[in-house]
Write an enzyme that holds these catalytic residues in place. Sequence first.
Site, PDB file in Angstrom:
ATOM      1  N   ASP A   1      40.335 -26.512   3.352  1.00  0.00           N
ATOM      2  CA  ASP A   1      40.930 -27.683   3.987  1.00  0.00           C
ATOM      3  C   ASP A   1      40.902 -27.515   5.507  1.00  0.00           C
ATOM      4  OD1 ASP A   1      42.164 -30.111   4.239  1.00  0.00           O
ATOM      5  OD2 ASP A   1      44.178 -29.357   3.799  1.00  0.00           O
ATOM      6  N   LEU A   2      39.729 -27.734   6.100  1.00  0.00           N
ATOM      7  CA  LEU A   2      39.561 -27.514   7.530  1.00  0.00           C
ATOM      8  C   LEU A   2      39.924 -28.735   8.366  1.00  0.00           C
ATOM      9  CD1 LEU A   2      36.191 -25.529   7.646  1.00  0.00           C
ATOM     10  CD2 LEU A   2      38.523 -24.641   7.762  1.00  0.00           C
ATOM     11  N   LYS A   3      39.944 -29.915   7.744  1.00  0.00           N
ATOM     12  CA  LYS A   3      40.247 -31.155   8.478  1.00  0.00           C
ATOM     13  C   LYS A   3      39.389 -31.250   9.746  1.00  0.00           C
ATOM     14  CE  LYS A   3      45.052 -31.443   6.841  1.00  0.00           C
ATOM     15  NZ  LYS A   3      45.117 -30.217   6.019  1.00  0.00           N
TER      16      LYS A   3
ATOM     17  N   ILE B   1      32.616 -32.809  17.450  1.00  0.00           N
ATOM     18  CA  ILE B   1      31.336 -33.486  17.617  1.00  0.00           C
ATOM     19  C   ILE B   1      30.485 -33.206  16.371  1.00  0.00           C
ATOM     20  CG2 ILE B   1      31.437 -33.368  20.128  1.00  0.00           C
ATOM     21  CD1 ILE B   1      29.399 -31.078  19.987  1.00  0.00           C
ATOM     22  N   PRO B   2      29.613 -34.136  15.997  1.00  0.00           N
ATOM     23  CA  PRO B   2      28.870 -33.995  14.735  1.00  0.00           C
ATOM     24  C   PRO B   2      28.151 -32.675  14.573  1.00  0.00           C
ATOM     25  CG  PRO B   2      28.609 -36.216  15.586  1.00  0.00           C
ATOM     26  CD  PRO B   2      29.353 -35.447  16.638  1.00  0.00           C
ATOM     27  N   ASN B   3      27.541 -32.150  15.619  1.00  0.00           N
ATOM     28  CA  ASN B   3      26.803 -30.900  15.502  1.00  0.00           C
ATOM     29  C   ASN B   3      27.721 -29.742  15.113  1.00  0.00           C
ATOM     30  OD1 ASN B   3      24.236 -29.417  15.873  1.00  0.00           O
ATOM     31  ND2 ASN B   3      25.362 -28.384  17.507  1.00  0.00           N
TER      32      ASN B   3
ATOM     33  N   LYS C   1      43.484 -23.866  -2.660  1.00  0.00           N
ATOM     34  CA  LYS C   1      43.262 -24.457  -1.338  1.00  0.00           C
ATOM     35  C   LYS C   1      43.571 -23.415  -0.269  1.00  0.00           C
ATOM     36  CE  LYS C   1      46.215 -27.304   0.881  1.00  0.00           C
ATOM     37  NZ  LYS C   1      46.286 -26.908   2.319  1.00  0.00           N
TER      38      LYS C   1
ATOM     39  N   GLY D   1      52.004 -26.714  -3.994  1.00  0.00           N
ATOM     40  CA  GLY D   1      52.211 -25.636  -3.046  1.00  0.00           C
ATOM     41  C   GLY D   1      53.391 -24.763  -3.368  1.00  0.00           C
ATOM     42  N   ARG D   2      54.463 -24.895  -2.573  1.00  0.00           N
ATOM     43  CA  ARG D   2      55.592 -23.968  -2.652  1.00  0.00           C
ATOM     44  C   ARG D   2      56.269 -23.971  -4.013  1.00  0.00           C
ATOM     45  NH1 ARG D   2      55.673 -26.449   2.327  1.00  0.00           N
ATOM     46  NH2 ARG D   2      55.519 -25.074   4.147  1.00  0.00           N
TER      47      ARG D   2
END
Length: 238
Positions: free
Chosen positions: A66-68, A72-74, A39, A216-217
Amino acid sequence: MNNDAVEPTDRIIVALDFDNRRAADEVVDRLGEECRFYKVGIELLTAAGPGLIEHLVAKGKEVFLDLKLFEIPNSVAGAVRAAGALGVSMVTVHSMGGTGIMSAAVEAARDFPRLRVLGLTVVTSMTRSDLADIGVTDPTSTEEQVLRLARLAEGAGCHGVVASPQEAGPLRGVLGAGALIVTPGVALPGESPGEHARPGTPRAAVAAGASHVVVGRGVTRAADPAAAFRLVRTDLEP
């Protein structure tokens, strides 16, 4: 997906939560062939740039970007296309953004057959009081909000969701066998869950219905990351 048919190693995603590429590269090198899936979040992407993603893909690794996304949709569609062009396997979009944002992400991913769009439900550090702080007071529990958002993600065409281990079971019941359920916030017994408010063990998450667990850690900061990874894999073995 058929949970029983998936090898334990293929379920484990190691989070490269670092602020520089050198540290990330060192962990990837030390894990070697043990780990197949990583990730990369917004901190490392901002620090290291897309070259790191290309490097991991070139090494034959799968990447969960993992950009979250919550825009806006475009703009969301453009980011998903960029992720697909990099060769990533999963990308996240905030389900709280609504159907329009998630549908745009799913449509943009159609040109990249290997790319899966995941709807982030409720961030694993959040509690019911956190939801109340932002005006989400209708659900009687965090789980109820997770399930509501998961249904929204499913309706928008997302391939799965991201949620805590504690919601994996109810989610599997709602989404059925084919959906991806990716669970951050896992830790082996005795380990600290860190910032995650709704944690669980890898075994418990998968037994409940998770398709993937994010560690993770406990692995990346271990004295021997490969040995720590093997402990997680052992925890997932039948």
